[in-house]
Write a protein that holds these residues in place. Sequence first.
Motif, PDB file in Angstrom:
ATOM      1  N   LYS A 137     -16.914  -4.117  44.256  1.00 13.38           N
ATOM      2  CA  LYS A 137     -17.403  -3.284  43.231  1.00 13.38           C
ATOM      3  C   LYS A 137     -18.093  -4.261  42.550  1.00 13.38           C
ATOM      4  O   LYS A 137     -19.407  -3.877  41.857  1.00 13.38           O
ATOM      5  N   ALA A 138     -17.731  -5.373  41.965  1.00 12.39           N
ATOM      6  CA  ALA A 138     -18.265  -6.096  40.881  1.00 12.39           C
ATOM      7  C   ALA A 138     -19.577  -6.948  41.299  1.00 12.39           C
ATOM      8  O   ALA A 138     -20.664  -6.945  40.708  1.00 12.39           O
ATOM      9  N   PHE A 139     -19.735  -7.238  42.827  1.00 12.37           N
ATOM     10  CA  PHE A 139     -20.955  -7.766  43.183  1.00 12.37           C
ATOM     11  C   PHE A 139     -21.557  -6.576  43.998  1.00 12.37           C
ATOM     12  O   PHE A 139     -22.685  -6.874  44.831  1.00 12.37           O
ATOM     13  N   HIS A 140     -21.484  -5.421  43.637  1.00 11.61           N
ATOM     14  CA  HIS A 140     -22.418  -4.358  44.048  1.00 11.61           C
ATOM     15  C   HIS A 140     -22.553  -4.249  45.554  1.00 11.61           C
ATOM     16  O   HIS A 140     -23.670  -3.802  46.068  1.00 11.61           O
ATOM     17  N   GLY A 141     -21.447  -4.405  46.334  1.00 12.92           N
ATOM     18  CA  GLY A 141     -21.526  -4.659  47.833  1.00 12.92           C
ATOM     19  C   GLY A 141     -22.115  -5.667  48.561  1.00 12.92           C
ATOM     20  O   GLY A 141     -22.430  -5.707  49.757  1.00 12.92           O
ATOM     21  N   ASN A 142     -22.786  -6.576  47.714  1.00 13.37           N
ATOM     22  CA  ASN A 142     -23.574  -7.892  48.446  1.00 13.37           C
ATOM     23  C   ASN A 142     -22.639  -8.674  48.949  1.00 13.37           C
ATOM     24  O   ASN A 142     -21.741  -9.603  48.120  1.00 13.37           O
ATOM     25  N   LYS A 143     -22.333  -8.726  50.303  1.00 17.77           N
ATOM     26  CA  LYS A 143     -21.307  -9.607  50.881  1.00 17.77           C
ATOM     27  C   LYS A 143     -21.767 -10.999  51.019  1.00 17.77           C
ATOM     28  O   LYS A 143     -20.831 -11.940  50.964  1.00 17.77           O
ATOM     29  N   THR A 144     -22.685 -11.306  50.851  1.00 15.32           N
ATOM     30  CA  THR A 144     -23.431 -12.718  51.007  1.00 15.32           C
ATOM     31  C   THR A 144     -22.885 -13.387  49.617  1.00 15.32           C
ATOM     32  O   THR A 144     -22.470 -14.564  49.954  1.00 15.32           O
ATOM     33  N   GLU A 145     -23.177 -12.645  48.614  1.00 21.08           N
ATOM     34  CA  GLU A 145     -22.584 -13.538  47.327  1.00 21.08           C
ATOM     35  C   GLU A 145     -21.204 -13.391  47.116  1.00 21.08           C
ATOM     36  O   GLU A 145     -20.775 -14.514  46.604  1.00 21.08           O
ATOM     37  N   LEU A 146     -20.671 -12.345  47.480  1.00 20.22           N
ATOM     38  CA  LEU A 146     -18.979 -12.437  47.385  1.00 20.22           C
ATOM     39  C   LEU A 146     -18.627 -13.435  48.391  1.00 20.22           C
ATOM     40  O   LEU A 146     -17.549 -14.121  47.895  1.00 20.22           O
ATOM     41  N   ALA A 147     -19.117 -13.643  49.625  1.00 18.90           N
ATOM     42  CA  ALA A 147     -18.756 -14.906  50.342  1.00 18.90           C
ATOM     43  C   ALA A 147     -18.611 -16.198  49.725  1.00 18.90           C
ATOM     44  O   ALA A 147     -17.787 -17.050  49.890  1.00 18.90           O
ATOM     45  N   ASN A 148     -19.981 -16.419  49.309  1.00 16.30           N
ATOM     46  CA  ASN A 148     -20.318 -17.558  48.409  1.00 16.30           C
ATOM     47  C   ASN A 148     -19.282 -17.654  47.383  1.00 16.30           C
ATOM     48  O   ASN A 148     -18.578 -18.982  46.888  1.00 16.30           O
ATOM     49  N   TYR A 149     -18.951 -16.791  46.713  1.00 13.64           N
ATOM     50  CA  TYR A 149     -18.017 -16.675  45.415  1.00 13.64           C
ATOM     51  C   TYR A 149     -16.484 -17.204  46.149  1.00 13.64           C
ATOM     52  O   TYR A 149     -15.912 -17.863  45.147  1.00 13.64           O
ATOM     53  N   LEU A 150     -16.370 -16.460  47.137  1.00 14.33           N
ATOM     54  CA  LEU A 150     -14.951 -16.996  47.581  1.00 14.33           C
ATOM     55  C   LEU A 150     -14.647 -18.253  48.369  1.00 14.33           C
ATOM     56  O   LEU A 150     -13.694 -18.887  48.818  1.00 14.33           O
ATOM     57  N   GLY A 151     -16.096 -18.793  48.544  1.00 16.66           N
ATOM     58  CA  GLY A 151     -15.884 -20.088  49.440  1.00 16.66           C
ATOM     59  C   GLY A 151     -15.730 -19.854  50.851  1.00 16.66           C
ATOM     60  O   GLY A 151     -15.130 -20.750  51.437  1.00 16.66           O
ATOM     61  N   ILE A 152     -16.039 -18.825  51.431  1.00 13.99           N
ATOM     62  CA  ILE A 152     -15.686 -18.614  52.954  1.00 13.99           C
ATOM     63  C   ILE A 152     -16.994 -17.994  53.473  1.00 13.99           C
ATOM     64  O   ILE A 152     -18.149 -17.627  52.760  1.00 13.99           O
ATOM     65  N   THR A 153     -17.188 -17.968  54.637  1.00 11.15           N
ATOM     66  CA  THR A 153     -18.428 -17.943  55.583  1.00 11.15           C
ATOM     67  C   THR A 153     -18.537 -16.207  55.579  1.00 11.15           C
ATOM     68  O   THR A 153     -17.699 -15.540  55.217  1.00 11.15           O
ATOM     69  N   ARG A 154     -19.882 -15.591  55.502  1.00  6.51           N
ATOM     70  CA  ARG A 154     -19.953 -14.226  55.701  1.00  6.51           C
ATOM     71  C   ARG A 154     -19.201 -13.640  56.883  1.00  6.51           C
ATOM     72  O   ARG A 154     -18.562 -12.510  56.769  1.00  6.51           O
ATOM     73  N   THR A 155     -19.224 -14.292  58.073  1.00  3.43           N
ATOM     74  CA  THR A 155     -18.384 -13.895  59.262  1.00  3.43           C
ATOM     75  C   THR A 155     -16.689 -13.571  58.621  1.00  3.43           C
ATOM     76  O   THR A 155     -16.144 -12.664  59.041  1.00  3.43           O
ATOM     77  N   GLY A 156     -16.380 -14.772  58.169  1.00  4.98           N
ATOM     78  CA  GLY A 156     -14.980 -14.659  57.743  1.00  4.98           C
ATOM     79  C   GLY A 156     -14.572 -13.680  56.615  1.00  4.98           C
ATOM     80  O   GLY A 156     -13.436 -13.005  56.908  1.00  4.98           O
ATOM     81  N   LEU A 157     -15.537 -13.216  55.888  1.00  8.29           N
ATOM     82  CA  LEU A 157     -15.137 -12.161  54.945  1.00  8.29           C
ATOM     83  C   LEU A 157     -15.273 -10.827  55.543  1.00  8.29           C
ATOM     84  O   LEU A 157     -14.427 -10.182  55.147  1.00  8.29           O
ATOM     85  N   TRP A 158     -16.108 -10.711  56.403  1.00  9.51           N
ATOM     86  CA  TRP A 158     -16.148  -9.464  57.232  1.00  9.51           C
ATOM     87  C   TRP A 158     -14.921  -9.290  58.157  1.00  9.51           C
ATOM     88  O   TRP A 158     -14.407  -8.207  57.977  1.00  9.51           O
ATOM     89  N   LYS A 159     -14.510 -10.250  58.787  1.00 11.78           N
ATOM     90  CA  LYS A 159     -13.296 -10.049  59.363  1.00 11.78           C
ATOM     91  C   LYS A 159     -12.065  -9.703  58.375  1.00 11.78           C
ATOM     92  O   LYS A 159     -11.225  -8.991  58.721  1.00 11.78           O
ATOM     93  N   LYS A 160     -11.904 -10.346  57.185  1.00 15.65           N
ATOM     94  CA  LYS A 160     -10.719 -10.184  56.128  1.00 15.65           C
ATOM     95  C   LYS A 160     -10.983  -8.617  55.823  1.00 15.65           C
ATOM     96  O   LYS A 160     -10.187  -7.822  55.584  1.00 15.65           O
ATOM     97  N   LEU A 161     -12.498  -8.036  55.499  1.00 11.71           N
ATOM     98  CA  LEU A 161     -12.679  -6.882  54.908  1.00 11.71           C
ATOM     99  C   LEU A 161     -12.126  -5.786  56.082  1.00 11.71           C
ATOM    100  O   LEU A 161     -11.670  -4.667  56.086  1.00 11.71           O
ATOM    101  N   LYS A 162     -12.443  -6.126  57.503  1.00  7.08           N
ATOM    102  CA  LYS A 162     -12.147  -5.203  58.362  1.00  7.08           C
ATOM    103  C   LYS A 162     -10.488  -5.099  58.734  1.00  7.08           C
ATOM    104  O   LYS A 162     -10.029  -4.204  58.921  1.00  7.08           O
TER     105      LYS A 162
END
Length: 742
Positions: A711-736
């Motif tokens: 919600k804080a990143f307004h749904g921008n998964k690329t920026e959220l992945a960079n913030y968390l220090g993981i790949t976009r694919t890794g973030l997608w798997k975690k969210l799923k």
Amino acid sequence: MRPELLKAFPRFTRLNAQNKIEFAWRMEESMRNRIEKGLQNLPQCHGDPVKDFGKLAGQKNILSEKGTLELYQVNGSLKHLALLNEVPAGEASQGFLDGLFPVDNLIDYATAPQTIINIIADRVKESVQFERFDLVRVNRSLRRFNYEYSIGVDIEGRVQTAYKEISNSGLAWVLYHEKPYLVENFLPETHHFSEDPWLYQTGFRSILRVPIIFNRGVIGAILLASVEPERFQVEDALLLEKLAQGVAPAFFHAGVQEEQEYHTLAAATLLQTIAGMGKLGRTTEFFDAYCQVLRQLAKTDRVGLFLIDEEADKYCCLAEAGKKLAVSGEWLPIRKLPFREMLQSKSIVAFNLADQRHMSVGELLGRGFTAVLYAPITDAKGKIRACLGTATSDESATSKEMAGLFKVACEQLAFIMAQSILNLGNDSKMTRDVAVKPPGFEEVIGSSQTIQETIQKAAAVSQYEFPILLLGETGTGKELFAKAIHRSSPRAKGPFIVVNSAAIPDNLLESELFGYKEGAFTGGLKGGKKGKILLAHGGTLFLDEIGELSLELQAKLLRVIQEKEVEPLGAEKPVSIEVRVISATHRNLKEMVKRQEFREDLYYRLNSIEIKIPPLRERGEDIIELAESMLEELARRNSKRMKKLSHEAVQALLEYDFPGNIRQLQNVMNWAFVFADDDLIKMEDLPAEIKKNIRENVAVSEKEELARLLKAFHGNKTELANYLGITRTGLWKKLKRLGLQK
């Protein structure tokens, strides 16, 4: 047999001594006719039902497609069963009755032995109706037995004993033959054992004895009696024999656990006494210290050690702890204390002080005691030389746990007294630091504001005579609070009598509560019996699980509270009583009143003062204080090193809801104490339900945090992945995985 179990029972016919069918269950008329006709055509074996049935069962027209007939007989009975085993021909027929009872998961190393005993007792109660039920444990090598569970009409002439020698009794027959013994119609001509005349005089007219067999021998027995002739039948014997087979491993396991607990607690008594000695001194000072430690560990109000001179009919107090009643060194007549029953039975005796069969208890009355126990100490020749006794403000002195502990303690003291070389003393008093609480509430553990407010409220109302209703979930400690209120009240010197409304069968509850006069009904004791209400005269009556009372008994209880008098069954006029009533329930009595399941007038009588015992999940850090106290007690009782909780284990306990409250916490601590490899209890040492709760909480926390960040990143998964220090694919798997990605 209870109707619900009969529905699940195999098809059968019950045959009398003349091979006539007197009862049939789900057996077609054609099959019944073939059985009777077959038996009538076997005159050559007439009079021997086993041979008759053997020939009959071998006939081809009986071995039908529905199964085979199997014969079941019981010693003592002339009747027999013809059971239809509906297992197809050629398949194994063993165990076709095993499905009647669920016996799995009775053994659990974290389950208390008494819980196992209660489960077994409940299954017997669910199986048959009775007026007397005893579950006994047998020591084959010593030929002695002990009562694990007893309920129902008291047997005329019998004093409650523990670890008594097995003599010429029905139990001895069962022990030797390893088979059930049934007398459907119990008459003088059917008497064969020493206790039979007493059973008959009490009014019992149907008797059933069933062995519990394990490890190639009898380890216990189910003993049942009824005032109704023909109450127990051959099918009941078969049913209970199958039940006994199913529960035997758990019963054996509980016995091993109990015996180990008795020995370790007695060993702890001896070791702590020795460890507490400051210097060598007189032997009598050692015995004083021993009694003091034993009183603390057994949680009794008084412990005394007495020398006995049976020939001179005298006794002398050697040591005592708790309330002082005797003068050490003074020899007094045995008639002053109820030693005679112990001397006659040569076993442990325990009883309620209000029991009319024990009149020589004068010095114990009016001192806050409710029950007593006396255990003999014998020399190498089996002669009773001394006695260890205890008195309690409640009825715990009559429990099997107290008998087991004092049995082992007497074995220790017998050895020490025989050696005559122990000369230990102790000038210092052993004290135990306790939190400052109102008098009587010392055993209530907890420092949270919630529990302290509850204690203060209970202490305040304890000084008044108002009826008190304790509300709380199962396992919150309602009985502990009731006992604390009693000890803090002006009635502390009177008895504290507990009635568990849910544990007593309906057909016995009325006589247990109100008592009865001689001749009130068949099976009553000569001279009648005081009910629990009269036993509580001058003290406190604690009615646990009050919501389980029938409406009929609710009406009678209302009269007791309103009129302050009780009318025993068969009495011509009521008896005045002075008793403080404390009741407790985990049910919603207001809702029960609305559904007309509980009397409104009784509810408001009992609810003069209402105290809610808080559940464990509302007590915060009390969970850790209680857990540490339990670990300390486990170490002391088992003579083991103290174990402590790791930081992770503490957090896990604090995050768990404990739906079973303090009782569940005790089980968790039992488990952790047993299975922890070292002195520090870690997360992996806790039971599965605690660890599972932590994993679920972690998952929930992670999901909530990721949802917030999305919600804080307004749904921008690329920026959220960079913030968390993981790949976009890794973030997608975690969210799923957490259900945040469709």
